[in-house]
Design a protein around this motif. Structure first.
Motif, short mmCIF file in Angstrom:
data_model
loop_
_atom_site.label_atom_id
_atom_site.label_comp_id
_atom_site.label_asym_id
_atom_site.label_seq_id
_atom_site.Cartn_x
_atom_site.Cartn_y
_atom_site.Cartn_z
N PRO A 191 0.81 -1.22 0.00
CA PRO A 191 0.00 0.00 0.00
C PRO A 191 0.84 1.28 0.00
O PRO A 191 1.98 1.30 0.47
N LEU A 192 0.24 2.32 -0.54
CA LEU A 192 0.78 3.66 -0.38
C LEU A 192 0.49 4.11 1.05
O LEU A 192 -0.34 3.51 1.74
N GLN A 193 1.12 5.19 1.49
CA GLN A 193 0.84 5.71 2.82
C GLN A 193 -0.13 6.90 2.77
O GLN A 193 -1.02 7.01 3.60
N ALA A 194 0.02 7.77 1.81
CA ALA A 194 -0.76 9.01 1.76
C ALA A 194 -2.00 8.84 0.87
O ALA A 194 -1.90 8.40 -0.28
N ILE A 195 -3.14 9.20 1.42
CA ILE A 195 -4.39 9.17 0.65
C ILE A 195 -4.26 10.06 -0.58
O ILE A 195 -4.65 9.69 -1.68
N GLN A 196 -3.69 11.27 -0.39
CA GLN A 196 -3.57 12.21 -1.49
C GLN A 196 -2.70 11.66 -2.62
O GLN A 196 -2.95 11.92 -3.79
N LYS A 197 -1.70 10.87 -2.30
CA LYS A 197 -0.86 10.25 -3.33
C LYS A 197 -1.70 9.30 -4.18
O LYS A 197 -1.58 9.27 -5.41
N ALA A 198 -2.56 8.53 -3.53
CA ALA A 198 -3.45 7.62 -4.27
C ALA A 198 -4.40 8.41 -5.16
O ALA A 198 -4.64 8.04 -6.32
#
Length: 178
Positions: free
Chosen positions: A35-42
């Motif tokens: 998983p990615l860590q940052a919601i905004q990155k997704a």
């Protein structure tokens, strides 16, 4: 004077993405194991696809700037949903007056998420969606120490609301765009 720069381009990802408070933004975000860590990155990476809508899956846990570098406000794209596992909590820190918004988007779902402001400052939740917003199992919470007020702003042509709880929010505004 000589200026040097590089062009940075990214390719949007045309599939669901996964985010976890313990993830890593260097991961690909394509599986629950990476998983990615940052919601905004997704949100930045995921492709808006009307023929094949996508979901950002949020793992259980707490999301905030202080704990894991979350960036707010979160501005979601058309045809992208956010679905949390059980006990998915998003905490907004002091500097974010408007922490979350579905602004001028369409065909979104928001499911299984608890929203909390961390401080006593005012906080606005914006859900401004021209068409087809579905809210399911959502909790909008106020900080009990809040003396200024929290507001929930709902605006749009079509919303489906299922099991939404609003705790301690001092203003709820609902309008239909003309």
């Amino acid at each position: 004077m000589t200026l040097e720069y590089e062009h940075y381009m990214y390719e949007e990802i045309d599939q669901d993405l996964y985010v976890s408070p313990n993830g890593n933004n260097n991961n690909d975000g394509l599986t629950p194991e990476t998983p990615l860590q940052a919601i905004q990155k997704a949100v930045y990476l995921i492709k808006s696809n009307p023929d094949n809508p996508h979901t950002i899956h949020l793992a259980s846990g707490d999301y905030s700037l202080a704990l894991n570098n979350q960036i707010f406000p979160i501005d979601i794209k058309n045809y992208v949903s956010m679905v949390g596992e059980e006990n998915t909590n998003i905490y907004f820190d002091d500097e974010y007056f408007e922490p979350f918004s579905f602004t001028r988007t369409s065909n979104n779902n928001l499911e299984n998420i608890n929203f909390y402001p961390r401080t006593s400052n005012s906080c606005y939740y914006f859900l401004v969606c021209p068409e087809n917003l579905k809210l399911k199992n959502i909790n909008f919470n106020s900080n009990e120490e809040n003396v200024v007020g929290n507001n929930l702003i709902l605006e749009g042509y079509s919303m489906i609301v299922d099991s939404v709880n609003i705790h301690g929010v001092t203003g709820i505004y609902r309008s239909v765009a003309q």
